[in-house]
Design a protein around this motif. Structure first.
Motif, PDB file in Angstrom:
ATOM      1  N   THR A 339      33.548  35.140  21.986  1.00 35.47           N
ATOM      2  CA  THR A 339      33.612  36.318  21.121  1.00 35.47           C
ATOM      3  C   THR A 339      34.350  36.001  19.823  1.00 35.47           C
ATOM      4  O   THR A 339      33.942  36.449  18.745  1.00 35.47           O
ATOM      5  N   GLY A 340      35.412  35.185  19.937  1.00 33.17           N
ATOM      6  CA  GLY A 340      36.136  34.786  18.734  1.00 33.17           C
ATOM      7  C   GLY A 340      35.235  34.013  17.779  1.00 33.17           C
ATOM      8  O   GLY A 340      35.258  34.231  16.554  1.00 33.17           O
ATOM      9  N   GLN A 341      34.425  33.140  18.362  1.00 33.94           N
ATOM     10  CA  GLN A 341      33.500  32.347  17.539  1.00 33.94           C
ATOM     11  C   GLN A 341      32.500  33.283  16.837  1.00 33.94           C
ATOM     12  O   GLN A 341      32.207  33.114  15.652  1.00 33.94           O
ATOM     13  N   MET A 342      32.034  34.286  17.561  1.00 34.50           N
ATOM     14  CA  MET A 342      31.074  35.236  16.980  1.00 34.50           C
ATOM     15  C   MET A 342      31.758  36.143  15.944  1.00 34.50           C
ATOM     16  O   MET A 342      31.159  36.472  14.913  1.00 34.50           O
ATOM     17  N   ALA A 343      33.010  36.515  16.202  1.00 39.13           N
ATOM     18  CA  ALA A 343      33.728  37.362  15.227  1.00 39.13           C
ATOM     19  C   ALA A 343      33.843  36.622  13.894  1.00 39.13           C
ATOM     20  O   ALA A 343      33.677  37.221  12.823  1.00 39.13           O
ATOM     21  N   ARG A 344      34.095  35.315  13.951  1.00 33.11           N
ATOM     22  CA  ARG A 344      34.149  34.538  12.701  1.00 33.11           C
ATOM     23  C   ARG A 344      32.763  34.458  12.067  1.00 33.11           C
ATOM     24  O   ARG A 344      32.625  34.521  10.842  1.00 33.11           O
ATOM     25  N   PHE A 345      31.733  34.375  12.906  1.00 29.98           N
ATOM     26  CA  PHE A 345      30.348  34.359  12.406  1.00 29.98           C
ATOM     27  C   PHE A 345      30.057  35.651  11.637  1.00 29.98           C
ATOM     28  O   PHE A 345      29.423  35.625  10.577  1.00 29.98           O
ATOM     29  N   TYR A 346      30.560  36.781  12.131  1.00 26.32           N
ATOM     30  CA  TYR A 346      30.322  38.070  11.471  1.00 26.32           C
ATOM     31  C   TYR A 346      31.375  38.391  10.414  1.00 26.32           C
ATOM     32  O   TYR A 346      31.249  39.381   9.683  1.00 26.32           O
ATOM     33  N   GLY A 347      32.427  37.577  10.346  1.00 26.73           N
ATOM     34  CA  GLY A 347      33.481  37.810   9.348  1.00 26.73           C
ATOM     35  C   GLY A 347      34.326  39.036   9.643  1.00 26.73           C
ATOM     36  O   GLY A 347      34.788  39.717   8.724  1.00 26.73           O
ATOM     37  N   LEU A 348      34.529  39.334  10.928  1.00 21.95           N
ATOM     38  CA  LEU A 348      35.299  40.514  11.331  1.00 21.95           C
ATOM     39  C   LEU A 348      36.580  40.115  12.051  1.00 21.95           C
ATOM     40  O   LEU A 348      36.598  39.128  12.788  1.00 21.95           O
ATOM     41  N   PRO A 349      37.675  40.882  11.858  1.00 28.67           N
ATOM     42  CA  PRO A 349      38.887  40.649  12.656  1.00 28.67           C
ATOM     43  C   PRO A 349      38.576  40.829  14.146  1.00 28.67           C
ATOM     44  O   PRO A 349      37.657  41.572  14.513  1.00 28.67           O
ATOM     45  N   MET A 350      39.391  40.147  14.961  1.00 27.36           N
ATOM     46  CA  MET A 350      39.111  40.062  16.397  1.00 27.36           C
ATOM     47  C   MET A 350      40.311  40.539  17.210  1.00 27.36           C
ATOM     48  O   MET A 350      41.454  40.199  16.920  1.00 27.36           O
ATOM     49  N   ARG A 351      40.028  41.315  18.254  1.00 29.22           N
ATOM     50  CA  ARG A 351      41.066  41.782  19.165  1.00 29.22           C
ATOM     51  C   ARG A 351      40.758  41.288  20.574  1.00 29.22           C
ATOM     52  O   ARG A 351      39.639  41.324  21.028  1.00 29.22           O
TER      53      ARG A 351
END
Lengths: 523, 523
Positions: A339-351
């Motif tokens: 999910t962290g990898q995908m959050a960076r893909f979408y450019g969104l902060p991650m929780r």
């Protein structure tokens, strides 16, 4: 054998110093690290190949395009229609161009400014933030040694820990649900407690418009802010869960819309338990989680372009023998990293979260929690929910566990300190090595003395004495030591300063809203 | 709140199943993972920049060139002289060209073939191996609840755990020092026990030529090997420690030379406690550790080019309040990662450890051990010493800790299983998501049922039941559950098969060597 011989030698050498140290450690004044949210300097662990990233992205997009998400919120459905998105009853099907266009509007980094601006936090980038356990309906501590429904006093005590520890950067949801306060006015009393006992970034539950509006107003009052100032930059946030699989509920969407329209933050965290509310395969559970979070992000960005959002992961697996949720498992760690990898893909902060299935603060609790916290580090997580105090899959809050977790959080903070892996001439220390040569000891030399107090992490809870000293002191295991610290902290605690006029205004607001009946409980 | 609500729901749904599961988990037949040494698929964490790598390398080389290492071993000194290395008394100063030329001869990957060839292990590459705790002089278990000097029976019991758990890949040093056996014959009795109770890769202490020769002979006999077969490929290894700072002792070098000349393996592990036997700065402690290990590797490669070696790290920090060693600290984690980065720079296999300072198997023990084990993962460590059973900085061996650690080791093994982060169409599971839609549940569908038994890690020690079931079962904390497992495993234990003639030959060898007086104890 030289290893353990060396260890024994090390103990013998300064056995006396140990006792003194123990005394210092035992004192009520708890030595803790300063407020200093860690910057995650590690390259994230990336379990997905480029193809893997594309496969999960495509899966999430096809879920949104072909299967659709149910929005139990009339306003959201109207907005989607207006946006030209296909709406069939309460089923919304949006194509990937729309989703990605909206997601692209979201900032990758934003801040929350609490009533104490010194505790302003950055959501996104490489900043890693820790929050208290949120929402357990029950409480356990070593003294009562049983699980009971939460009370306001227990909630207040856990809020004091939230404020006391500098390694806790934001005040999440209620650290325990105070069920001794009627649900219609609970948010008023707890927010009064939160705003007076802590000065850290605030959270609001999206459970009906009255609650959300009340909390925003109380945060505004506590900050001494005009409405304009309140809306100028995020002062608080909400965290919403989708109702997996593939549904968003009325109050969560309503609360989010209210917050973003006033410039506040929203984190969207699906709870996709693989094998229960999501596919048994982790990649599928992650794809579904992303579909559920991204469609809400798209809605919010359409309504308020550039509004402050983040996506959360709460993807774990069930115990296939019982169907109960498991936490801190290998599957949990990988899904968090993915999910962290995908959050960076979408450019969104991650929780993500600090979680365990254990019922008491024992060995299992700490290996499960360590697994989840290290996966948060490895995934580049920005906000770590439930980072301290969580037991029994989130059904229990424990002050001992809270304090034990804070020791681990402080070690992660220290782990991220660039001085630990610095390699300048002073750190390579060739002169010190030359000075000591083959027969000396490094403890007494200047190079060591110059760094005596700052060289290493100093624990506040760990017992590093040898067994004999440990036994002499009663052979106290970690959870019991944590309970003692808990009592010391409560005795020590001083609420952060608040202007009396503001406190008065807050109290009056609470009284007025209570007189008006608070919030309906029939949602 | 939806999160915990979901969790409650999950529990309620199959409350019955839990009890059944609990019963299964409680049974004596322990469900564990198969023999399958993990392949570390994660990219290592690299705390050093390119300049950092060069700075530590240069530091290590300058220590060897300018300060020198003392070799308390006449043969080594003679060999260095013959090699044209500068020798002043027992001080050896070697230039970096010589060191790097010799280090370059070492294979980056090699194997150890024990008496059971199915348990052959690969040292190097991406393989990660776990070994039992080695060398504690003392024993602690929950039943005796006190620290006592180790006995042969306790050593045998810990060897049974070493054999029983498939996640333990090699039999390291004595899991506890059996001080009830006279030191002159201890190696004979313990090796007899090790070779008959386990069939995993063997270790010899380099503590005098008689011990080393005896162990090599016993390993040869146990394998039913000719001398030629024994020497054809590594059948065992030794681990030596330098005497930090900057010294190598007579017996450790002697034993290593005996092993490499017969084709066996050697791991060189300095014990460089930052602030005590090494600089207080981690980069300096790592540079010194590398200097101490690389000079021995250079010696061995000069004597037997291409011999089987690896370097270990045992760099941690002291408690600056007491001088006692601390383990599993942030500084320990970074120094392990830095050493791993340097080991890859030198092309040598890497050894680290699973360690803690805690005195009992409680929460602190598990967060410290988790920190050290995850740093082993992050550093690309090949051999993890003390991976199960270590307490009190290595002064205590505990069966409960051994069993608790094995749960964590199994989770690391599962974490490395590529199926967990697979992203094929079956894993993205779009059809399953479509089938369940917005109102169903994934537990009953075919996609889940097909993966029911293999989808997730199945614990053998963790209690994933809810608090009520946990309480009803007596509210047993992890260490106590581990003690129960310990008793079950001992009751279950069956020694691996051994040809009776070979057992006879081993016993006769032990008797003969005892009659000859065993090994001197005056070194």
């Amino acid at each position: 054998m030289a290893e353990t011989g060396g260890a024994t030698g090390g103990r013998r050498r300064r056995g006396g110093g140990r006792a003194g140290a123990a005394a210092r450690r035992g004192s009520a004044a708890l030595e803790q690290m300063p407020w200093n949210p860690p910057i995650n300097i590690d390259r994230p662990i990336e379990p997905l190949t480029e193809e893997g990233v594309q496969a999960i992205h495509d899966g999430a997009m096809r879920i949104l395009e072909e299967i659709g998400i149910q929005f139990y919120n009339e306003e959201a459905l109207a907005i989607f229609k207006e946006a030209g998105v296909k709406v069939e009853g309460d089923l919304v099907k949006m194509d990937r161009d729309f989703v990605m266009e909206m997601v692209a509007k979201a900032p990758s980094e934003w801040t929350i400014t609490p009533r104490n601006p010194d505790k302003t936090i950055t959501i996104g980038g490489k900043t890693m933030l820790f929050g208290n356990v949120s929402s357990p309906p029950n409480y356990w501590d070593l003294e009562q040694n049983k699980k009971t429904a939460g009370t306001r006093e227990q909630c207040q005590n856990l809020l004091k820990l939230t404020q006391y520890f500098n390694c806790i950067h934001f005040a999440g949801g209620y650290p325990v649900e105070p069920v001794d306060i009627h649900a219609s006015v609970r948010h008023l009393d707890v927010l009064y407690d939160k705003l007076t006992l802590t000065d850290k970034a605030m959270h609001a539950y999206s459970l009906g418009k009255e609650r959300v509006e009340d909390v925003m107003e109380m945060v505004r009052i506590a900050g001494g802010l005009t409405h304009e100032e309140f809306e100028a930059t995020p002062r608080m946030y909400t965290n919403i869960n989708s109702t997996s699989p593939l549904k968003h509920d009325e109050p969560m969407i309503d609360g989010s819309l209210r917050l973003i329209r006033r410039g506040q933050g929203v984190i969207v965290t699906p709870f996709t338990l693989a094998g229960a509310m999501a596919p048994v395969t982790m990649a599928g559970a992650v794809a579904q989680s992303l579909a559920e979070s991204l469609c809400a992000v798209a809605l919010f960005q359409y309504v308020v372009p550039g509004c402050h959002v983040g996506i959360g992961t709460f993807t774990s697996n069930v115990d296939m023998k019982s169907g109960a949720p498991a936490f801190g498992t290998p599957e949990y760690m990988r899904s968090t990293q993915m999910t962290g990898q995908m959050a960076r893909f979408y450019g969104l902060p991650m929780r993500a979260s600090g979680v365990c299935a254990a019922n008491v603060p024992d060995g299992q609790a700490m290996w499960e929690t360590s697994n989840s916290l290290w996966s948060a580090v490895q995934s580049g997580t920005n906000m770590v929910y439930h980072a301290a105090g969580w037991l029994e899959g989130g059904l229990i809050a424990s002050p001992e566990k809270f304090i034990m977790d804070c020791e681990v959080l402080q070690m992660i903070q220290r782990y991220m300190d660039p001085s630990v892996n610095a390699t300048g001439p002073d750190e390579i220390a060739l002169d010190a090595i030359r000075e000591v040569g083959g027969d000396g000891h490094f403890f007494g030399i200047q190079h060591t003395q110059d760094r005596y107090t700052t060289a290493f992490y100093q624990p506040f809870l760990s017992d590093w004495r040898n067994f004999e000293a440990f036994e002499q002191a009663g052979g106290v295991w970690t959870a019991e030591r944590a309970h003692k610290k808990f009592k010391e902290i409560l005795a020590d605690f001083e609420a952060p300063p608040m202007d009396e006029a503001i406190r008065q205004e807050l109290a009056e607001f609470v009284e007025r809203r209570k007189a008006e009946g608070g919030a309906p409980t029939d949602f």
